[in-house]
Design a protein around this motif. Structure first.
Motif, PDB file in Angstrom:
ATOM      1  N   GLU A 115       4.273   5.299  -5.641  1.00  0.00           N
ATOM      2  CA  GLU A 115       4.504   5.292  -7.060  1.00  0.00           C
ATOM      3  C   GLU A 115       3.398   6.029  -7.953  1.00  0.00           C
ATOM      4  O   GLU A 115       3.665   6.713  -8.908  1.00  0.00           O
ATOM      5  N   PHE A 116       2.126   6.023  -7.392  1.00  0.00           N
ATOM      6  CA  PHE A 116       0.971   6.795  -7.856  1.00  0.00           C
ATOM      7  C   PHE A 116       1.265   8.156  -7.665  1.00  0.00           C
ATOM      8  O   PHE A 116       1.138   9.031  -8.819  1.00  0.00           O
TER       9      PHE A 116
ATOM     10  N   LEU B 159       3.346  -3.998  -9.893  1.00  0.00           N
ATOM     11  CA  LEU B 159       2.979  -3.838  -8.640  1.00  0.00           C
ATOM     12  C   LEU B 159       4.494  -3.285  -7.838  1.00  0.00           C
ATOM     13  O   LEU B 159       5.213  -3.917  -7.838  1.00  0.00           O
TER      14      LEU B 159
ATOM     15  N   ARG C 133       0.910  -1.230   0.046  1.00  0.00           N
ATOM     16  CA  ARG C 133      -0.109  -0.131  -0.024  1.00  0.00           C
ATOM     17  C   ARG C 133       0.885   1.387  -0.056  1.00  0.00           C
ATOM     18  O   ARG C 133       0.861   2.244  -0.842  1.00  0.00           O
TER      19      ARG C 133
ATOM     20  N   PHE D  12       2.282   1.462  -3.521  1.00  0.00           N
ATOM     21  CA  PHE D  12       1.357   1.908  -4.454  1.00  0.00           C
ATOM     22  C   PHE D  12       1.159   3.358  -4.279  1.00  0.00           C
ATOM     23  O   PHE D  12       1.006   4.002  -5.410  1.00  0.00           O
ATOM     24  N   ARG D  13       1.115   3.987  -2.946  1.00  0.00           N
ATOM     25  CA  ARG D  13       0.912   5.507  -2.959  1.00  0.00           C
ATOM     26  C   ARG D  13       2.021   6.211  -3.413  1.00  0.00           C
ATOM     27  O   ARG D  13       1.725   7.153  -4.234  1.00  0.00           O
TER      28      ARG D  13
ATOM     29  N   ARG E  65      -5.192   0.213 -12.523  1.00  0.00           N
ATOM     30  CA  ARG E  65      -4.629   0.770 -11.401  1.00  0.00           C
ATOM     31  C   ARG E  65      -3.588   1.873 -11.692  1.00  0.00           C
ATOM     32  O   ARG E  65      -3.075   2.494 -10.825  1.00  0.00           O
TER      33      ARG E  65
ATOM     34  N   TRP F 194      -1.922  -8.105 -13.414  1.00  0.00           N
ATOM     35  CA  TRP F 194      -1.955  -6.758 -13.271  1.00  0.00           C
ATOM     36  C   TRP F 194      -2.479  -6.061 -14.521  1.00  0.00           C
ATOM     37  O   TRP F 194      -2.038  -6.086 -15.509  1.00  0.00           O
TER      38      TRP F 194
END
Length: 428
Positions: free
Chosen positions: A60-61, A385, A54, A57-58, A380, A375
């Protein structure tokens, strides 16, 4: 005197260790010990692995958002001229850009022409977003300067356009092919508005790793964009990057003051804040759910200790008659339970950290095992990932596991300490 021994004395550790090494006839205790230990290790592993993914993910986003988009857009507040024409463009943009560059914390300012148009090639069409900036400014965009994948050269942009891999795939073009750009906002004539069209050579194809950018983004030189969109001498906005995007709200006021009266801002938090708030909410929910999993795992310690106390009732009675205090008995069984929790937590932390560090080969194997397609970047927004191992996440998971282990251990240990030695030995 034995009753006044120092807390957690060596003999208490020795007794606890002997109790954990159950004999064959007490195999149930040994089995419960292993079940408790493995359960806690897996629960902590799952918690750390989830938190790391998580966090990654944040990060990278946010990185993909900030790497190819403005941290803040400075725009002209619309106003009407005497003839009734509504003006939404910025004039004197070079001077405005120079003034904004002087604001402490600002790292990049790029006058930009922006438009939504139709791209056509090989009988295929795609809706695209065209951004016109100087070639020097385009080269300073972080993800454009170092994309995940690139074909051609951004240095040749004076001779054509740069497009995302998604646009290239949808149109079926490669570097050197030509793409027709069609704008509905064209020339006014007797028969109405005639769409404006121009054909450009594709000199650069990029993939920055965010689906909604690679799928629609097209870059062209500022002068050509001004000509195509009828923006002679003006731009649509100033694209501004800052040192710390998380604190963009503190910089908005000085940026607007430098840009001049009649301007307003649109920050990356306003445009993408909904995604980040959703991620934060999901993080909190996942932590609560996995915390329940850790609690269930630690409750196995209680079951094991209750069995241990029952099996060691005679030993407890003998130790009490020899002079051991209730506190010593409590600490012996507390060491048993908390030791299981400590070892299980340590193993879980090691497994969770290893998973976060080696997530790429692990996920690659899982993707291969399931036949690929696990994926979907269109859902996403990022290409792979991610995982980011943060000390605070590891400490949160370890603290939760150890805290719950200590709490659930205390009650069966207190029950053993309060056992009446006479009742314990009555039937022995």
């Amino acid at each position: 005197m034995a009753g006044s021994a120092t807390p957690f004395a060596s003999f208490e550790w020795l007794i606890a260790w002997r109790y954990l090494r159950a004999r064959r006839r007490e195999g149930g205790v040994s089995v419960m010990t292993w079940i408790s230990l493995i359960g806690i290790a897996l629960a902590v592993f799952a918690l750390i692995a989830t938190l790391s993914v998580r966090s990654g993910f944040r990060s990278e986003f946010v990185a993909t958002i900030l790497g190819a988009n403005a941290h803040v857009q400075v725009l002209q507040t619309p106003y009407a001229t005497e003839t009734g024409q509504v003006i939404r463009t910025l004039d004197d943009y070079d001077a405005r850009a120079d003034a904004v560059r002087q604001v402490p914390g600002v790292t990049r300012v790029a006058p930009t022409v922006r438009g939504e148009v139709l791209a056509s090639a090989n009988g295929r069409n795609a809706g695209v977003q065209v951004l016109g900036q100087t070639i020097a400014d385009i080269k300073t965009l972080p993800l454009l300067a170092d994309p995940e994948v690139s074909y051609g050269s951004i240095d040749d942009l004076a001779n054509g356009i740069a497009i995302g891999t998604g646009v290239a795939n949808q149109l079926g073009v490669l570097v050197g092919d030509r793409v027709q750009i069609i704008s509905p906002d064209g020339v006014q004539g007797l028969m109405g508005t005639t769409p404006r069209t121009s054909t450009y050579e594709v000199v650069h194809i990029f993939q920055v790793g965010r689906y909604d950018i690679d799928r629609i983004r097209v870059y062209m030189p500022l002068a050509e964009a001004q000509r195509f969109f009828n923006r002679d001498g003006v731009v649509d906005e100033l694209e501004v990057l800052v040192e710390d995007p998380e604190d963009i709200d503190d910089l908005v006021t000085p940026i607007l003051a430098a840009a001049g009266a009649g301007t307003y801002s649109w920050t990356w938090l306003q445009s993408s804040g909904g995604f980040l708030r959703a991620l934060e909410m999901e993080d909190n929910i996942m932590f609560v759910i996995l915390s329940i999993l850790v609690l269930i795992a630690t409750l196995n310690i209680t079951s094991g200790l209750i069995m241990l106390v029952k099996n060691k009732g005679r030993d407890v009675g003998i130790l009490r008659t020899m002079g051991l205090s209730q506190g010593s008995i409590l600490r012996v069984f507390f060491i048993c339970g908390s030791g299981i929790g400590l070892i299980g937590t340590t193993l879980g932390v090691i497994l969770g950290c290893a998973f976060a560090i080696y997530i790429d080969p692990i996920f690659g194997f899982v993707n291969w095992l399931l036949g690929g397609g696990v994926w979907d970047p269109s859902v996403r927004f990022i290409s792979e990932l991610p995982a980011e191992l943060r000390l605070v996440d590891v400490l949160r998971a370890a603290a939760l596991s150890l805290g719950l282990s200590f709490v659930v251990t205390y009650f069966p240990a207190r029950r053993a300490a309060r056992m009446n030695p006479v009742e314990a030995l009555r039937y022995e």
